[in-house]
Design an enzyme around this catalytic site. Structure first.
Site, PDB file in Angstrom:
ATOM      1  N   GLU A 118       3.854 -41.223 -20.005  1.00  0.00           N
ATOM      2  CA  GLU A 118       4.845 -41.233 -21.086  1.00  0.00           C
ATOM      3  C   GLU A 118       4.694 -42.449 -22.006  1.00  0.00           C
ATOM      4  O   GLU A 118       5.635 -42.824 -22.698  1.00  0.00           O
ATOM      5  CB  GLU A 118       6.264 -41.176 -20.514  1.00  0.00           C
ATOM      6  CG  GLU A 118       6.582 -39.951 -19.668  1.00  0.00           C
ATOM      7  CD  GLU A 118       6.605 -38.627 -20.440  1.00  0.00           C
ATOM      8  OE1 GLU A 118       6.381 -38.638 -21.670  1.00  0.00           O
ATOM      9  OE2 GLU A 118       6.839 -37.601 -19.795  1.00  0.00           O
ATOM     10  N   HIS A 141      12.834 -44.690 -18.294  1.00  0.00           N
ATOM     11  CA  HIS A 141      12.989 -43.230 -18.220  1.00  0.00           C
ATOM     12  C   HIS A 141      13.169 -42.830 -16.765  1.00  0.00           C
ATOM     13  O   HIS A 141      12.510 -43.379 -15.877  1.00  0.00           O
ATOM     14  CB  HIS A 141      11.750 -42.552 -18.809  1.00  0.00           C
ATOM     15  CG  HIS A 141      11.647 -41.093 -18.493  1.00  0.00           C
ATOM     16  ND1 HIS A 141      12.545 -40.163 -18.970  1.00  0.00           N
ATOM     17  CD2 HIS A 141      10.759 -40.397 -17.741  1.00  0.00           C
ATOM     18  CE1 HIS A 141      12.205 -38.967 -18.518  1.00  0.00           C
ATOM     19  NE2 HIS A 141      11.119 -39.074 -17.767  1.00  0.00           N
ATOM     20  N   HIS A 143      15.236 -39.453 -14.028  1.00  0.00           N
ATOM     21  CA  HIS A 143      15.723 -38.069 -13.898  1.00  0.00           C
ATOM     22  C   HIS A 143      17.036 -38.008 -13.114  1.00  0.00           C
ATOM     23  O   HIS A 143      17.085 -37.404 -12.042  1.00  0.00           O
ATOM     24  CB  HIS A 143      14.679 -37.224 -13.152  1.00  0.00           C
ATOM     25  CG  HIS A 143      13.297 -37.237 -13.742  1.00  0.00           C
ATOM     26  ND1 HIS A 143      12.166 -36.927 -13.006  1.00  0.00           N
ATOM     27  CD2 HIS A 143      12.859 -37.504 -14.994  1.00  0.00           C
ATOM     28  CE1 HIS A 143      11.091 -36.997 -13.782  1.00  0.00           C
ATOM     29  NE2 HIS A 143      11.475 -37.360 -14.997  1.00  0.00           N
ATOM     30  N   GLU A 171      35.082 -46.803 -19.944  1.00  0.00           N
ATOM     31  CA  GLU A 171      34.045 -47.751 -20.359  1.00  0.00           C
ATOM     32  C   GLU A 171      32.961 -47.127 -21.241  1.00  0.00           C
ATOM     33  O   GLU A 171      32.252 -47.857 -21.935  1.00  0.00           O
ATOM     34  CB  GLU A 171      33.373 -48.366 -19.125  1.00  0.00           C
ATOM     35  CG  GLU A 171      34.348 -49.127 -18.247  1.00  0.00           C
ATOM     36  CD  GLU A 171      33.771 -50.427 -17.725  1.00  0.00           C
ATOM     37  OE1 GLU A 171      32.542 -50.495 -17.605  1.00  0.00           O
ATOM     38  OE2 GLU A 171      34.553 -51.341 -17.456  1.00  0.00           O
ATOM     39  N   HIS A 212      15.304 -32.356 -18.349  1.00  0.00           N
ATOM     40  CA  HIS A 212      14.268 -33.271 -17.844  1.00  0.00           C
ATOM     41  C   HIS A 212      14.856 -34.618 -17.393  1.00  0.00           C
ATOM     42  O   HIS A 212      14.678 -35.006 -16.244  1.00  0.00           O
ATOM     43  CB  HIS A 212      13.189 -33.482 -18.920  1.00  0.00           C
ATOM     44  CG  HIS A 212      12.060 -34.353 -18.480  1.00  0.00           C
ATOM     45  ND1 HIS A 212      10.744 -34.105 -18.778  1.00  0.00           N
ATOM     46  CD2 HIS A 212      12.047 -35.503 -17.762  1.00  0.00           C
ATOM     47  CE1 HIS A 212       9.974 -35.039 -18.241  1.00  0.00           C
ATOM     48  NE2 HIS A 212      10.747 -35.912 -17.628  1.00  0.00           N
TER      49      HIS A 212
HETATM   50  O1  2HA Z   1       6.391 -40.204 -14.728  1.00  0.00           O
HETATM   51  O2  2HA Z   1       8.874 -38.766 -15.401  1.00  0.00           O
HETATM   52  O3  2HA Z   1       8.260 -37.525 -17.620  1.00  0.00           O
HETATM   53  C1  2HA Z   1       6.674 -38.856 -14.583  1.00  0.00           C
HETATM   54  C2  2HA Z   1       7.703 -38.457 -15.546  1.00  0.00           C
HETATM   55  C3  2HA Z   1       7.261 -37.701 -16.700  1.00  0.00           C
HETATM   56 ZN    ZN Z   2      10.242 -37.628 -16.610  1.00  0.00          ZN
END
Ligand code: 2HA
Ligand code: ZN
Length: 272
Positions: A118, A141, A143, A171, A212
């Site tokens: 990414e 990033h 999930h 908050e 995602h």
């Molecule tokens: O690193 O999260 O979006 C793996 C991921 C791809």
């Molecule tokens: Zn990801």
């Protein structure tokens, strides 16, 4: 030569702890998630020889505004779970070349690995956030389950999505007054999703990728982590109440009170 190893650098220690903590939160299953941390040459030079480039890694696009900048980044295919056991294999220190097209590896990825898939979204987001805020340092990033779940059952309209989150805990509105950008499902790892993410980052520090995960931009690892933690808490409350009759909420008038109390301004047009 340098007499200290990068493993002793406080920012590497904090990066390792952050990856471990994110894994513990359940945000980074398998190889999910990635982080990039912008560092200055002054921070790097005591630990690594900045003239000793170990490998040249093409980045697949060009980001000349980041020429000469140093980033500590997580590796592609690496598990956050494992970063603490072998930071030098799972993390890498890179410097962007003058033409913005190549990452020079200065430390890490010791098993022959490379930076996160990414990287486009990370570097393009850094470029945008640095032009908005000279203190921007981190792109993160991951999930988180509740945010993902919310993108299946809630409108993806940014104003609606943000307002729902703001209503879920007091908050929220002053932790992320600039709200949340939302991208529809797109193929990850591409320069297209990188550009779309960075475009959203012009206006806010949080971008949800529907079905995602989420991106956060912050001035520190704690700052980015805290943004995601707060959104994820809002999404968790939403999922607990979404199917029940709503008897009470935080009103727009109350959110205006919070703006005044905490000296923040909610994104233009997001409150009535
Ligand atoms: O690193 O999260 O979006 C793996 C991921 C791809
Ligand atoms: Zn990801």
């Amino acid at each position: 030569m340098t007499d200290k190893t990068l493993l002793e650098a406080p920012y590497v220690v904090e990066m390792v702890r952050t990856c471990t903590n994110m894994y513990a939160h359940g945000w980074d299953e398998r190889n999910g998630g990635n982080i990039s941390l912008l560092l200055s040459e002054e921070e790097v030079a005591p630990y690594v020889d900045v003239n000793n480039v170990l490998r040249q890694l093409p980045i697949g696009f060009v980001e000349p505004s980041l020429a000469g900048k140093y980033f500590l980044v997580t590796g592609t295919g690496k598990y956050f779970k494992n970063v603490q056991y072998d930071p030098a294999a799972n993390l890498g220190l890179i410097r962007i070349t003058a033409d913005g097209a190549t990452a020079e590896l200065l430390w890490g990825f010791t098993d022959g690995g490379t930076f996160t898939s990414e990287l486009p979204a990370h570097l393009m987001s850094h470029a945008v956030r640095l032009s908005a805020d000279p203190n921007a340092r981190v792109v993160m990033h991951c999930h988180p389950a509740n945010i993902l779940a919310m993108t299946y059952v809630h409108s993806l309209d940014e104003r609606e999505f943000t307002r729902t989150l703001w209503q879920m805990c007091t908050e929220c509105v002053f932790v992320f007054p600039d709200g949340v950008g939302v991208l529809p499902w797109m193929c990850c790892g591409t320069t297209e999703i990188g550009q779309a993410t960075a475009e959203k980052m012009r206006e806010c520090r949080l971008v949800v990728w529907a079905q995602h995960g989420i991106y956060a931009a912050g001035s520190s690892l704690d700052d980015a982590f805290g943004l995601i933690e707060t959104v994820e808490k809002g999404a968790e409350i939403y999922l607990k109440v979404a199917h029940l009759p709503r008897l009470n909420t935080i009103t727009d008038a109350q959110m205006h009170e919070l703006e005044a109390r905490f000296g923040v301004k909610a994104r233009e047009g997001f409150l009535d």
